[in-house]
Design an enzyme around this catalytic site. Structure first.
Site, short mmCIF file in Angstrom:
data_model
loop_
_atom_site.label_atom_id
_atom_site.label_comp_id
_atom_site.label_asym_id
_atom_site.label_seq_id
_atom_site.Cartn_x
_atom_site.Cartn_y
_atom_site.Cartn_z
N TYR A 150 1.04 -1.20 -0.06
CA TYR A 150 0.02 0.13 -0.12
C TYR A 150 0.98 1.20 0.13
O TYR A 150 2.05 1.28 0.33
CB TYR A 150 -1.25 0.11 1.11
CG TYR A 150 -0.35 -0.31 2.42
CD1 TYR A 150 0.21 1.14 3.12
CD2 TYR A 150 -0.25 -1.12 3.22
CE1 TYR A 150 1.09 0.99 4.34
CE2 TYR A 150 0.58 -1.42 4.36
CZ TYR A 150 1.04 -0.32 5.03
OH TYR A 150 1.70 -0.29 6.25
N SER A 201 7.03 0.66 15.19
CA SER A 201 7.09 -0.18 14.01
C SER A 201 5.76 0.03 13.04
O SER A 201 5.83 -0.74 12.05
CB SER A 201 6.85 -1.74 14.63
OG SER A 201 5.86 -2.05 15.44
N GLY A 202 5.01 0.94 13.47
CA GLY A 202 3.96 1.17 12.39
C GLY A 202 2.67 0.89 12.71
O GLY A 202 1.70 0.97 11.65
N HIS A 251 -6.83 4.04 12.65
CA HIS A 251 -6.90 5.32 11.80
C HIS A 251 -8.17 4.95 11.00
O HIS A 251 -8.85 3.58 11.02
CB HIS A 251 -5.82 5.39 10.82
CG HIS A 251 -5.38 4.00 10.17
ND1 HIS A 251 -6.26 3.55 8.91
CD2 HIS A 251 -4.52 3.27 10.19
CE1 HIS A 251 -5.75 2.51 8.50
NE2 HIS A 251 -4.46 2.17 9.23
N CYS A 259 -2.88 -2.53 11.24
CA CYS A 259 -3.44 -1.42 11.99
C CYS A 259 -4.75 -1.82 12.46
O CYS A 259 -5.30 -2.89 12.08
CB CYS A 259 -3.52 0.01 11.23
SG CYS A 259 -1.82 0.30 10.73
#
Length: 398
Positions: A307, A320-321, A325, A343
């Protein structure tokens, strides 16, 4: 009879001669001397004052010490070139004075010592010295910022530019005060960036309303090895806000916001895709920052070209991300399946509302069977995934 009288007069003269010098050294003093104060005389020797460090380019990192022999110190004042005083205290016996803080690198100091001799003479002695410049300086990045209001899981976190080998010495200089005597401990970590880091967390989540102050009195402290010197102090104050907990159940695909023990809203979500590198982390993550609309690129987290898009209402949970959201492209999976790249995604409307409710420091308590493990202490603020005993063991002063 005349012989006897002559001898008597001679003895009287000798006695008078012996008494004369004793009267001159009498502690009665002159008529203008207060009772108990001895005037200076032949036996009243000057006080010898010694100051360490001394000379030019003396080593920094040690307290300033002033000693007196042949008398007592009555006061000591140590100031740098900018007029700042180095506090300290005269010992009970008056023979020495030691500064509370260390002499810092690259500074010039003036010492004024007031003394009183054994015979009672008051005098002032001055001395001066300089310290060598720091050959390398260590700096600190810290969270949270001054004046912030944060969530109940927010740690105090200091990340150092250079390695810290004298960890115990550094930790001694870190002073935490709270408005309600909160129990807590420092723990040394390896930050996600690879740098040395030390965090302070309470034994349990903070109580709402707690006022917290960090005084990092590091100026003049040596990091050890090749880490360099600290050449300034750091201070931050912040306040703990409401007790808000985001409970994320990845098996039920649901996020529940709980405030002060009451459920505020349940939000359908989609977590990381099971069975591979796209799974989510579990355990307690702490909201690090609200970053708004940002570009998310899978290459930055090791997921190839999966992505590359602009994402709204982004709330960072790990270095680490992992974020919470808005993920409108995953709408059909909210509440039904985990189908993200790690996520916690939700609708635009729910993300907008949730983004407005939470603040940095709020904990996300994440559960789920198929995850890639527990959030590590240095991956964001993962210290809550250690027991209190495990966390205390990470202190250099344990």
């Amino acid at each position: 009879m005349s012989r006897i009288r002559v001898l008597t007069h001679a003895r009287a003269a000798v006695v008078a001669a012996l008494l004369a010098p004793l009267a001159a050294c009498s502690s009665n003093g002159s008529p203008n001397t207060p009772d108990g104060e001895v005037t200076s005389g032949a036996a009243d020797r000057p006080v010898t004052v010694t100051v360490t460090p001394s000379g030019e380019k003396a080593p920094a990192g040690e307290p300033v010490k002033v000693t007196a022999s042949g008398g007592r110190l009555t006061s000591v004042t140590v100031t740098d070139s900018e007029g700042r005083r180095l506090a300290g205290e005269v010992a009970a016996d008056g023979r020495s004075w030691l500064s509370d803080r260390k002499a810092v690198p690259g500074a010039a100091y003036k010492v004024t010592a007031a003394t009183r001799s054994e015979g009672g003479t008051a005098k002032s002695t001055e001395a001066a010295f300089t310290t060598a410049e720091a050959d390398k300086v260590n700096k600190v990045d810290w969270r949270p910022g001054a004046g912030a209001t944060v969530g109940v899981a927010q740690p105090i976190s200091l990340v150092f530019d250079h390695p810290v080998r004298n960890r115990a010495e550094v930790e001694k200089q870190l002073k935490i005060t709270t408005s309600n005597d909160t129990e807590g401990s420092w723990g040394w970590l390896r930050d996600w960036s690879g740098r040395d880091r030390v965090d302070w967390r309470p034994k349990a989540y903070w109580k709402p309303g707690t006022k917290v102050t960090l005084n990092a009195e590091l100026n003049g402290t040596d990091s050890g090895a090749d880490g360099g010197w600290f050449v300034r102090d750091y201070k931050t104050t912040f306040t703990i806000g409401a007790r808000q907990i985001a409970k994320v159940d990845l098996d039920r695909h649901q996020l529940t916001l709980v405030r002060d023990g009451e459920t505020v809203r349940r939000i359908p979500v989609s977590g990381g895709t099971p069975g591979g590198d796209k799974r989510s982390w579990r355990g307690t993550a702490v909201l690090m920052a609200k970053e708004g609309t940002i570009n998310m690129n899978s290459e930055t987290v090791g997921l190839g070209d999966a992505y590359d898009k602009m994402v709204d209402y982004s709330m960072r949970l790990t270095w680490s991300g992992m974020y919470a959201h808005a993920a409108p492209w995953n709408a059909r999976y909210f509440g039904n399946a985990n189908h993200s790249s790690g996520c916690i995604g939700m609708s635009d409307a729910n993300a907008a509302w949730f983004y407005g409710q939470v603040r940095p420091g709020d904990p996300f308590e994440i559960t789920g069977k198929d995850t890639k493990g527990v959030v590590a202490p240095g991956n964001g603020f993962g210290a809550w995934n250690l027991s209190w005993t495990e966390w205390q063991q990470k202190s250099a002063l344990r």
